[in-house]
Design a protein around this motif. Structure first.
Motif, PDB file in Angstrom:
ATOM      1  N   PRO A   1      40.645 -28.757  59.530  1.00 23.70           N
ATOM      2  CA  PRO A   1      39.180 -28.908  57.694  1.00 23.70           C
ATOM      3  C   PRO A   1      38.909 -27.112  58.185  1.00 23.70           C
ATOM      4  O   PRO A   1      38.505 -27.367  56.948  1.00 23.70           O
ATOM      5  N   SER A   2      38.419 -26.375  58.890  1.00 27.29           N
ATOM      6  CA  SER A   2      38.140 -25.152  59.037  1.00 27.29           C
ATOM      7  C   SER A   2      39.194 -24.144  58.434  1.00 27.29           C
ATOM      8  O   SER A   2      38.528 -22.709  57.726  1.00 27.29           O
ATOM      9  N   LEU A   3      40.678 -24.575  58.539  1.00 25.64           N
ATOM     10  CA  LEU A   3      41.317 -23.533  57.668  1.00 25.64           C
ATOM     11  C   LEU A   3      42.648 -24.255  57.815  1.00 25.64           C
ATOM     12  O   LEU A   3      43.545 -24.380  57.812  1.00 25.64           O
ATOM     13  N   ARG A   4      42.904 -24.224  56.683  1.00 26.55           N
ATOM     14  CA  ARG A   4      43.852 -25.652  55.612  1.00 26.55           C
ATOM     15  C   ARG A   4      45.055 -24.324  54.979  1.00 26.55           C
ATOM     16  O   ARG A   4      44.300 -23.046  54.813  1.00 26.55           O
ATOM     17  N   ILE A   5      45.926 -24.983  54.175  1.00 25.63           N
ATOM     18  CA  ILE A   5      46.943 -24.342  53.414  1.00 25.63           C
ATOM     19  C   ILE A   5      46.217 -23.779  52.240  1.00 25.63           C
ATOM     20  O   ILE A   5      45.354 -24.447  51.564  1.00 25.63           O
ATOM     21  N   GLY A   6      46.257 -22.866  51.637  1.00 26.27           N
ATOM     22  CA  GLY A   6      45.828 -21.983  50.853  1.00 26.27           C
ATOM     23  C   GLY A   6      44.062 -21.110  50.647  1.00 26.27           C
ATOM     24  O   GLY A   6      43.760 -20.664  50.606  1.00 26.27           O
ATOM     25  N   ASP A   7      43.171 -21.503  52.202  1.00 29.32           N
ATOM     26  CA  ASP A   7      42.079 -20.997  52.447  1.00 29.32           C
ATOM     27  C   ASP A   7      42.604 -19.457  53.123  1.00 29.32           C
ATOM     28  O   ASP A   7      43.659 -19.187  53.627  1.00 29.32           O
ATOM     29  N   PRO A   8      41.477 -19.028  52.653  1.00 31.34           N
ATOM     30  CA  PRO A   8      41.730 -17.253  52.607  1.00 31.34           C
ATOM     31  C   PRO A   8      42.110 -17.069  54.537  1.00 31.34           C
ATOM     32  O   PRO A   8      41.139 -17.677  54.911  1.00 31.34           O
ATOM     33  N   GLY A   9      42.515 -15.834  54.813  1.00 29.17           N
ATOM     34  CA  GLY A   9      42.714 -15.948  56.384  1.00 29.17           C
ATOM     35  C   GLY A   9      43.376 -14.419  56.248  1.00 29.17           C
ATOM     36  O   GLY A   9      42.887 -13.987  55.428  1.00 29.17           O
ATOM     37  N   ARG A  61      46.083 -15.747  51.896  1.00 24.99           N
ATOM     38  CA  ARG A  61      45.331 -17.442  51.658  1.00 24.99           C
ATOM     39  C   ARG A  61      47.127 -18.161  52.261  1.00 24.99           C
ATOM     40  O   ARG A  61      48.274 -17.623  52.905  1.00 24.99           O
ATOM     41  N   ILE A  62      46.305 -18.747  52.983  1.00 24.16           N
ATOM     42  CA  ILE A  62      46.842 -19.264  54.445  1.00 24.16           C
ATOM     43  C   ILE A  62      48.240 -20.309  54.054  1.00 24.16           C
ATOM     44  O   ILE A  62      48.562 -21.673  52.937  1.00 24.16           O
TER      45      ILE A  62
END
Lengths: 168, 168
Positions: free
Chosen positions: B42-50, B54-55
């Motif tokens: 939940p803390s690091l999903r597809i589309g989240d900034p990495g 974006r992942i």
């Protein structure tokens, strides 16, 4: 196979749609790629006459279901030209029409048709669960390895569970 | 990876088409199934900034190719939303247009994207060869098992070979 029979009985009791798949080709072989046709033994190829009808041809006894797992009225039957149950079949339409997005798998062969179909389903966004006792392979080690690959990396293809855990 | 670099260099020398695939999604995530989106932490999903953009989003540095294996002019680049390189991509069109019916595979991960793509290709009638040194996995045992499953039953999915045997 007893576990597959039990799985289907459980699904019927639970009111789930039962989908049967069979790998076979049209009598004119128009859906059989040359690469597949030529990979068999030259003496016994897809479409050739065999003891249970033309080999791997839809409608022939040898390509049909065993009596214990025969489809019933209301089930969906998918004839598939490949190992995967989605490619070049109406399966995805059949599922979308019914708003089904979670699939429970059983059947043979674990590392071939079952795995290929689960991978296709996973890419298409279905949540997939494989019932461990209800699937089998000629090679027990391939079955065990395939189950491990499916569950790896947090369910990269989906999940596996025992039949007992389903019914419980 | 050195073997993958060597394989691509060999393919270019031989005049073969080089196809690169990358798993990623459109920036609006319209090609990312919910099941896939929700399977991540939940803390690091597809589309989240990495740290590399974006992942798993097409066009972001983290979803691009490593410099050693970067595409060149004339190569085909396939962005794929799943593990398989055929589902929901223009790969099959790209191959049919060029009358290509034999594929040589390398890449990561052996038992996930590579295997899934080979199974898709096999169902579509392509003759498939996987180069053993040019593919890899986080799990060496999964790689070895996948190679064995591919070759089983007389090449039920295709074949595997060493890089040396290709060039020889």
């Amino acid at each position: 196979m007893p576990a597959a029979v039990e799985l289907i009985a459980w699904a019927r009791r639970t009111g789930l749609l039962v989908v049967h798949t069979k790998e076979c080709h049209r009598p004119d072989l128009s859906d059989c790629p040359n690469a597949k046709l030529l990979r068999g033994k030259p003496s016994l190829r897809i479409g050739d006459p065999g003891p249970m009808g033309r080999i791997l041809i839809d409608g022939e006894p040898g390509a049909d279901f065993v009596p214990e797992l025969a489809p019933q009225i209301g089930d969906v039957v998918i004839a598939k030209p490949g190992k995967g149950a989605f490619y070049n079949t109406p399966l995805e339409d059949a599922l979308r029409t019914r708003n089904i997005d979670r699939l429970i798998f059983g059947g043979v062969t674990t590392e071939v048709c079952v795995q290929t179909s689960m991978r296709e389903a996973n890419d298409r966004g279905y949540e997939c669960l494989l019932i461990e006792e209800a699937t089998g392979s000629y090679y027990p080690e391939f079955k065990a390895q395939t189950l491990a690959m499916i569950r790896a990396q947090g369910g990269i293809v989906g999940w596996t569970a025992s039949l007992a855990s389903l019914a419980g």
